[in-house]
Motif scaffolding. Sequence first.
Motif, PDB file in Angstrom:
ATOM      1  N   GLY A  42       9.612  -7.746  -6.122  1.00 19.77           N
ATOM      2  CA  GLY A  42       8.582  -8.767  -5.919  1.00 19.77           C
ATOM      3  C   GLY A  42       7.229  -8.172  -5.587  1.00 19.77           C
ATOM      4  N   ASP A  43       7.224  -7.152  -4.738  1.00 26.34           N
ATOM      5  CA  ASP A  43       5.970  -6.478  -4.388  1.00 26.34           C
ATOM      6  C   ASP A  43       5.334  -5.844  -5.619  1.00 26.34           C
ATOM      7  OD1 ASP A  43       6.029  -7.168  -1.710  1.00 26.34           O
ATOM      8  OD2 ASP A  43       6.820  -5.234  -1.039  1.00 26.34           O
ATOM      9  N   ILE A  44       6.155  -5.212  -6.456  1.00 26.70           N
ATOM     10  CA  ILE A  44       5.635  -4.599  -7.686  1.00 26.70           C
ATOM     11  C   ILE A  44       5.015  -5.672  -8.572  1.00 26.70           C
ATOM     12  CG2 ILE A  44       6.289  -3.438  -9.830  1.00 26.70           C
ATOM     13  CD1 ILE A  44       6.349  -1.469  -7.569  1.00 26.70           C
ATOM     14  N   ALA A  45       5.682  -6.812  -8.709  1.00 21.47           N
ATOM     15  CA  ALA A  45       5.151  -7.904  -9.530  1.00 21.47           C
ATOM     16  C   ALA A  45       3.802  -8.384  -8.991  1.00 21.47           C
ATOM     17  CB  ALA A  45       6.145  -9.059  -9.581  1.00 21.47           C
ATOM     18  N   LEU A  46       3.691  -8.512  -7.681  1.00 19.40           N
ATOM     19  CA  LEU A  46       2.425  -8.944  -7.078  1.00 19.40           C
ATOM     20  C   LEU A  46       1.332  -7.891  -7.268  1.00 19.40           C
ATOM     21  CD1 LEU A  46       3.814 -10.585  -3.839  1.00 19.40           C
ATOM     22  CD2 LEU A  46       2.679 -11.759  -5.740  1.00 19.40           C
ATOM     23  N   LEU A  47       1.687  -6.632  -7.111  1.00 19.53           N
ATOM     24  CA  LEU A  47       0.709  -5.555  -7.315  1.00 19.53           C
ATOM     25  C   LEU A  47       0.218  -5.545  -8.763  1.00 19.53           C
ATOM     26  CD1 LEU A  47       2.446  -2.755  -5.239  1.00 19.53           C
ATOM     27  CD2 LEU A  47       0.182  -3.724  -4.775  1.00 19.53           C
ATOM     28  N   ARG A  48       1.137  -5.706  -9.701  1.00 22.37           N
ATOM     29  CA  ARG A  48       0.753  -5.724 -11.113  1.00 22.37           C
ATOM     30  C   ARG A  48      -0.131  -6.931 -11.423  1.00 22.37           C
ATOM     31  NH1 ARG A  48       6.034  -4.372 -14.626  1.00 22.37           N
ATOM     32  NH2 ARG A  48       4.489  -4.059 -16.257  1.00 22.37           N
ATOM     33  N   ALA A  49       0.206  -8.089 -10.854  1.00 19.83           N
ATOM     34  CA  ALA A  49      -0.599  -9.293 -11.065  1.00 19.83           C
ATOM     35  C   ALA A  49      -2.008  -9.118 -10.505  1.00 19.83           C
ATOM     36  CB  ALA A  49       0.085 -10.506 -10.422  1.00 19.83           C
ATOM     37  N   ALA A  50      -2.128  -8.298  -9.458  1.00 24.75           N
ATOM     38  CA  ALA A  50      -3.436  -8.029  -8.845  1.00 24.75           C
ATOM     39  C   ALA A  50      -4.203  -6.935  -9.583  1.00 24.75           C
ATOM     40  CB  ALA A  50      -3.252  -7.652  -7.383  1.00 24.75           C
ATOM     41  N   GLY A  51      -3.596  -6.382 -10.633  1.00 28.59           N
ATOM     42  CA  GLY A  51      -4.304  -5.400 -11.444  1.00 28.59           C
ATOM     43  C   GLY A  51      -3.860  -3.959 -11.309  1.00 28.59           C
ATOM     44  N   ALA A  52      -2.867  -3.692 -10.460  1.00 28.25           N
ATOM     45  CA  ALA A  52      -2.382  -2.314 -10.316  1.00 28.25           C
ATOM     46  C   ALA A  52      -1.731  -1.869 -11.618  1.00 28.25           C
ATOM     47  CB  ALA A  52      -1.387  -2.210  -9.168  1.00 28.25           C
ATOM     48  N   GLN A  53      -2.026  -0.651 -12.019  1.00 26.16           N
ATOM     49  CA  GLN A  53      -1.454  -0.084 -13.238  1.00 26.16           C
ATOM     50  C   GLN A  53      -0.100   0.543 -12.903  1.00 26.16           C
ATOM     51  OE1 GLN A  53      -2.919  -0.327 -16.376  1.00 26.16           O
ATOM     52  NE2 GLN A  53      -4.221  -1.745 -15.271  1.00 26.16           N
ATOM     53  N   ILE A  54       0.941  -0.271 -12.935  1.00 27.54           N
ATOM     54  CA  ILE A  54       2.298   0.189 -12.652  1.00 27.54           C
ATOM     55  C   ILE A  54       3.144  -0.071 -13.888  1.00 27.54           C
ATOM     56  CG2 ILE A  54       4.346  -0.104 -11.203  1.00 27.54           C
ATOM     57  CD1 ILE A  54       2.436  -1.081  -8.976  1.00 27.54           C
ATOM     58  N   TYR A  56       9.726   2.944 -11.588  1.00 29.49           N
ATOM     59  CA  TYR A  56       8.306   2.621 -11.702  1.00 29.49           C
ATOM     60  C   TYR A  56       7.463   3.877 -11.606  1.00 29.49           C
ATOM     61  CZ  TYR A  56       9.890  -2.120 -10.695  1.00 29.49           C
ATOM     62  OH  TYR A  56      10.532  -3.330 -10.733  1.00 29.49           O
ATOM     63  N   GLN A  57       6.322   3.832 -12.298  1.00 33.34           N
ATOM     64  CA  GLN A  57       5.351   4.913 -12.174  1.00 33.34           C
ATOM     65  C   GLN A  57       3.960   4.340 -12.326  1.00 33.34           C
ATOM     66  OE1 GLN A  57       6.936   7.282 -15.441  1.00 33.34           O
ATOM     67  NE2 GLN A  57       5.075   6.900 -16.619  1.00 33.34           N
ATOM     68  N   LYS A  58       3.002   5.043 -11.749  1.00 30.48           N
ATOM     69  CA  LYS A  58       1.611   4.635 -11.869  1.00 30.48           C
ATOM     70  C   LYS A  58       1.146   4.915 -13.289  1.00 30.48           C
ATOM     71  CE  LYS A  58      -1.529   3.975  -9.057  1.00 30.48           C
ATOM     72  NZ  LYS A  58      -2.402   2.841  -9.111  1.00 30.48           N
ATOM     73  N   GLY A  59       0.435   3.950 -13.875  1.00 29.78           N
ATOM     74  CA  GLY A  59      -0.138   4.140 -15.199  1.00 29.78           C
ATOM     75  C   GLY A  59      -1.485   4.795 -15.097  1.00 29.78           C
ATOM     76  N   SER A  60      -1.965   5.255 -16.227  1.00 30.90           N
ATOM     77  CA  SER A  60      -3.302   5.860 -16.239  1.00 30.90           C
ATOM     78  C   SER A  60      -4.337   4.764 -16.161  1.00 30.90           C
ATOM     79  CB  SER A  60      -3.502   6.701 -17.501  1.00 30.90           C
ATOM     80  OG  SER A  60      -3.408   5.876 -18.644  1.00 30.90           O
ATOM     81  N   THR A  61      -5.464   5.086 -15.591  1.00 29.08           N
ATOM     82  CA  THR A  61      -6.538   4.105 -15.430  1.00 29.08           C
ATOM     83  C   THR A  61      -7.610   4.287 -16.488  1.00 29.08           C
ATOM     84  OG1 THR A  61      -7.640   5.538 -13.823  1.00 29.08           O
ATOM     85  CG2 THR A  61      -6.197   3.816 -12.958  1.00 29.08           C
ATOM     86  N   GLY A  62      -7.411   5.211 -17.386  1.00 26.01           N
ATOM     87  CA  GLY A  62      -8.462   5.441 -18.343  1.00 26.01           C
ATOM     88  C   GLY A  62      -8.030   5.583 -19.738  1.00 26.01           C
ATOM     89  N   GLU A  86       0.839  -1.201   0.000  1.00 26.47           N
ATOM     90  CA  GLU A  86       0.000   0.000   0.000  1.00 26.47           C
ATOM     91  C   GLU A  86       0.875   1.254   0.000  1.00 26.47           C
ATOM     92  OE1 GLU A  86      -3.285   2.308  -0.302  1.00 26.47           O
ATOM     93  OE2 GLU A  86      -3.207   0.127  -0.463  1.00 26.47           O
ATOM     94  N   SER A  87       1.952   1.217   0.756  1.00 27.82           N
ATOM     95  CA  SER A  87       2.880   2.342   0.791  1.00 27.82           C
ATOM     96  C   SER A  87       3.540   2.549  -0.571  1.00 27.82           C
ATOM     97  CB  SER A  87       3.946   2.102   1.863  1.00 27.82           C
ATOM     98  OG  SER A  87       4.818   3.192   1.943  1.00 27.82           O
ATOM     99  N   ILE A  88       3.888   1.469  -1.249  1.00 27.51           N
ATOM    100  CA  ILE A  88       4.469   1.577  -2.595  1.00 27.51           C
ATOM    101  C   ILE A  88       3.469   2.249  -3.525  1.00 27.51           C
ATOM    102  CG2 ILE A  88       5.165   0.240  -4.631  1.00 27.51           C
ATOM    103  CD1 ILE A  88       6.465  -1.774  -2.648  1.00 27.51           C
ATOM    104  N   LEU A  89       2.226   1.814  -3.497  1.00 22.54           N
ATOM    105  CA  LEU A  89       1.205   2.419  -4.367  1.00 22.54           C
ATOM    106  C   LEU A  89       1.036   3.905  -4.073  1.00 22.54           C
ATOM    107  CD1 LEU A  89      -1.562  -0.329  -4.475  1.00 22.54           C
ATOM    108  CD2 LEU A  89      -0.068   0.402  -6.354  1.00 22.54           C
ATOM    109  N   LYS A  90       1.016   4.266  -2.804  1.00 24.76           N
ATOM    110  CA  LYS A  90       0.853   5.673  -2.434  1.00 24.76           C
ATOM    111  C   LYS A  90       2.035   6.510  -2.907  1.00 24.76           C
ATOM    112  CE  LYS A  90      -2.096   5.024   1.584  1.00 24.76           C
ATOM    113  NZ  LYS A  90      -2.200   5.095   3.051  1.00 24.76           N
ATOM    114  N   ARG A  91       3.230   5.982  -2.744  1.00 21.35           N
ATOM    115  CA  ARG A  91       4.426   6.719  -3.163  1.00 21.35           C
ATOM    116  C   ARG A  91       4.461   6.887  -4.675  1.00 21.35           C
ATOM    117  NH1 ARG A  91       7.774   7.596   1.115  1.00 21.35           N
ATOM    118  NH2 ARG A  91       7.378   6.299   2.914  1.00 21.35           N
ATOM    119  N   LEU A  92       4.066   5.846  -5.406  1.00 20.42           N
ATOM    120  CA  LEU A  92       4.046   5.949  -6.864  1.00 20.42           C
ATOM    121  C   LEU A  92       2.949   6.912  -7.316  1.00 20.42           C
ATOM    122  CD1 LEU A  92       4.665   2.259  -7.998  1.00 20.42           C
ATOM    123  CD2 LEU A  92       6.309   4.151  -7.892  1.00 20.42           C
ATOM    124  N   SER A  93       1.813   6.883  -6.643  1.00 22.98           N
ATOM    125  CA  SER A  93       0.713   7.783  -7.006  1.00 22.98           C
ATOM    126  C   SER A  93       1.085   9.246  -6.794  1.00 22.98           C
ATOM    127  CB  SER A  93      -0.536   7.455  -6.186  1.00 22.98           C
ATOM    128  OG  SER A  93      -1.034   6.184  -6.532  1.00 22.98           O
TER     129      SER A  93
END
Length: 72
Positions: free
Chosen positions: A47-59, A66-72, A16-23
Motif C-alpha cells: 500500500g505504501d508503494i502504491a501511494l508513493l507511486r501515485a505521488a510521483g515516486a519512480q518505483i 521493487y527498485q527505484k526508477g531513473s529520473t531522467g 521515507e524509509s522505503i524510498l531511502k532503502r530502495l535508493s
Amino acid sequence: MRKGSLRPMNAAQRRESILKRLSGAEAPVSASALAALLGVSRQIVVGDIALLRAAGAQIIATPRGYQKGSTG
C-alpha cells in the motif's frame, strides 16, 4: 517498532524509509523484506508503494521486488 525506538514510526516516516532503502539498494527489494525491516505487514508495504507511486515516486515493480526508477 523500529529497533532502538520507543515509538513506532508513522506512515510518512515509513514511506521515507522505503524510498531511502530502495535508493540505496543495488538489486530489487521484496515487499516481504521491506516489511520485515520496518516491522509491518507485507500488505502495508504494498500500500505504501502504491501511494508513493501515485505521488510521483519512480518505483518499478519487478518479479524480484521493487527498485527505484531513473529520473531522467
